[in-house]
Design a protein around this motif. Structure first.
Motif, short mmCIF file in Angstrom:
data_model
loop_
_atom_site.label_atom_id
_atom_site.label_comp_id
_atom_site.label_asym_id
_atom_site.label_seq_id
_atom_site.Cartn_x
_atom_site.Cartn_y
_atom_site.Cartn_z
N GLY A 152 0.75 -1.25 0.00
CA GLY A 152 0.00 0.00 0.00
C GLY A 152 0.78 1.30 0.00
O GLY A 152 0.23 2.36 0.26
N TYR A 153 2.08 1.24 -0.31
CA TYR A 153 2.85 2.49 -0.41
C TYR A 153 2.34 3.23 -1.64
O TYR A 153 2.26 2.68 -2.73
CB TYR A 153 4.34 2.19 -0.52
CG TYR A 153 4.94 1.68 0.77
CD1 TYR A 153 5.79 2.47 1.52
CD2 TYR A 153 4.66 0.40 1.24
CE1 TYR A 153 6.34 2.01 2.71
CE2 TYR A 153 5.20 -0.07 2.43
CZ TYR A 153 6.03 0.74 3.16
OH TYR A 153 6.57 0.29 4.34
N SER A 154 1.99 4.49 -1.45
CA SER A 154 1.30 5.22 -2.53
C SER A 154 2.24 5.88 -3.52
O SER A 154 1.82 6.19 -4.64
CB SER A 154 0.39 6.29 -1.92
OG SER A 154 1.16 7.26 -1.22
N THR A 155 3.49 6.12 -3.13
CA THR A 155 4.40 6.87 -3.99
C THR A 155 5.77 6.21 -3.99
O THR A 155 6.25 5.78 -2.94
CB THR A 155 4.52 8.33 -3.49
OG1 THR A 155 3.21 8.91 -3.47
CG2 THR A 155 5.42 9.16 -4.37
N LEU A 156 6.38 6.16 -5.15
CA LEU A 156 7.74 5.64 -5.28
C LEU A 156 8.68 6.81 -5.52
O LEU A 156 8.51 7.59 -6.45
CB LEU A 156 7.84 4.65 -6.45
CG LEU A 156 9.22 4.04 -6.71
CD1 LEU A 156 9.65 3.16 -5.54
CD2 LEU A 156 9.20 3.23 -8.00
N VAL A 157 9.67 6.96 -4.64
CA VAL A 157 10.70 7.99 -4.77
C VAL A 157 11.97 7.28 -5.21
O VAL A 157 12.45 6.40 -4.51
CB VAL A 157 10.93 8.71 -3.42
CG1 VAL A 157 12.04 9.74 -3.52
CG2 VAL A 157 9.64 9.33 -2.90
N VAL A 158 12.49 7.65 -6.37
CA VAL A 158 13.64 6.95 -6.93
C VAL A 158 14.89 7.81 -6.79
O VAL A 158 14.93 8.96 -7.24
CB VAL A 158 13.42 6.59 -8.42
CG1 VAL A 158 14.61 5.81 -8.97
CG2 VAL A 158 12.15 5.76 -8.58
N THR A 159 15.91 7.25 -6.14
CA THR A 159 17.20 7.94 -5.99
C THR A 159 18.13 7.43 -7.09
O THR A 159 18.42 6.24 -7.15
CB THR A 159 17.81 7.66 -4.60
OG1 THR A 159 16.93 8.22 -3.62
CG2 THR A 159 19.18 8.29 -4.47
N VAL A 160 18.56 8.35 -7.94
CA VAL A 160 19.39 7.95 -9.09
C VAL A 160 20.78 8.57 -9.06
O VAL A 160 21.57 8.35 -9.97
CB VAL A 160 18.69 8.32 -10.43
CG1 VAL A 160 17.40 7.54 -10.60
CG2 VAL A 160 18.43 9.82 -10.51
N ASP A 161 21.09 9.34 -8.02
CA ASP A 161 22.37 10.06 -8.01
C ASP A 161 23.40 9.42 -7.08
O ASP A 161 24.32 10.08 -6.65
CB ASP A 161 22.15 11.52 -7.61
CG ASP A 161 21.64 11.67 -6.19
OD1 ASP A 161 21.19 10.66 -5.61
OD2 ASP A 161 21.68 12.79 -5.67
N LEU A 162 23.23 8.14 -6.82
CA LEU A 162 24.15 7.48 -5.90
C LEU A 162 24.80 6.28 -6.59
O LEU A 162 24.71 5.15 -6.13
CB LEU A 162 23.41 7.04 -4.63
CG LEU A 162 24.26 6.65 -3.44
CD1 LEU A 162 25.18 7.79 -3.01
CD2 LEU A 162 23.39 6.21 -2.28
N GLN A 163 25.45 6.55 -7.73
CA GLN A 163 26.11 5.47 -8.47
C GLN A 163 27.27 4.89 -7.68
O GLN A 163 27.62 3.73 -7.82
CB GLN A 163 26.60 5.99 -9.83
CG GLN A 163 25.48 6.52 -10.72
CD GLN A 163 24.40 5.48 -10.96
OE1 GLN A 163 24.69 4.36 -11.28
NE2 GLN A 163 23.15 5.86 -10.77
N ALA A 164 27.89 5.72 -6.88
CA ALA A 164 28.97 5.27 -6.00
C ALA A 164 28.84 6.04 -4.69
O ALA A 164 28.45 7.20 -4.68
CB ALA A 164 30.33 5.56 -6.64
N GLY A 165 29.13 5.36 -3.59
CA GLY A 165 29.04 6.01 -2.30
C GLY A 165 30.07 7.13 -2.17
O GLY A 165 31.16 7.05 -2.73
N GLY A 166 29.70 8.16 -1.44
CA GLY A 166 30.62 9.28 -1.21
C GLY A 166 31.73 8.88 -0.25
O GLY A 166 31.58 7.96 0.56
#
Length: 200
Positions: A152-166
């Motif tokens: 029932g999660y209503s929204t998907l938030v996609v993180t695309v700026d973490l190709q490699a950890g800082g």
């Protein structure tokens, strides 16, 4: 009056956290990558935001609701995804989500949360969003999204700026890694902090 009742600003809570948490945990939460240039720039930019005052208006019943994707929310706030909340307090993910949903504020469960997708959905009756850190294993990504949808999660938030950890220099100095592998030093810090609390 407890210590929390005396905190009146974010900075007050930050100072209290610095005193109460082990150094490695506080710096994990409070820090950023590298020399923290982006973190400092983000804080500086946020402080430049000014609210536009409106005078001679009726404020007896303020309305701060907003519309997002044709859904009306009671405030223009969303709890952002946070990983590893249990480092600060066991059950913190669910406690934060319950506090948010009691006020109609959506809570975004992090891919790196310490609560499961299913556990959060069972514990919280309110608007839940799910944040997907896109991982290399696309089948696993799909499984996470399906589970969030099923519960029932209503929204998907996609993180695309973490190709490699800082390169989080404070974490490297403190021996913090993901996944967390507590060392004798971390346990010593925790015991010292707990002993200090018990002495209060």
């Amino acid at each position: 009056m407890g210590a929390l009742d005396r905190q009146v600003s974010v900075e007050d809570f930050r100072r209290l956290a610095r005193r109460r948490l082990p150094k490695s945990i506080f710096e994990f939460i409070d820090g950023g990558a590298g020399q923290e240039l982006t973190l400092n720039a983000n804080r500086s930019d946020f402080e430049k935001i000014r609210l536009l005052p409106r005078v001679l208006t009726d404020v007896s019943h303020p309305n701060v609701s907003t519309t997002l994707w044709s859904e009306t929310l009671p405030t223009p706030l969303v709890i952002s995804p946070m990983g590893s909340c249990a480092l600060v307090r066991p059950g913190a993910d669910i406690a934060i989500a319950r506090a948010a949903t009691a006020r109609g504020i959506p809570y975004t469960l992090s891919t790196m949360a310490t609560a499961s997708i299913e556990g959060m959905a069972r514990a919280v009756q309110g608007p839940l969003w799910f944040q997907l850190c896109v991982l290399k294993d696309f089948d696993f990504n799909r499984q996470l999204v399906r589970r969030a949808e099923e519960f029932g999660y209503s929204t998907l938030v996609v993180t695309v700026d973490l190709q490699a950890g800082g390169k989080r220099e404070k974490d490297l100095r403190n021996g913090i890694s993901i996944p967390l592998r507590p060392s004798a030093r971390h346990l010593w810090e925790a015991c010292f902090i707990l002993a200090g609390r018990c002495a209060c």
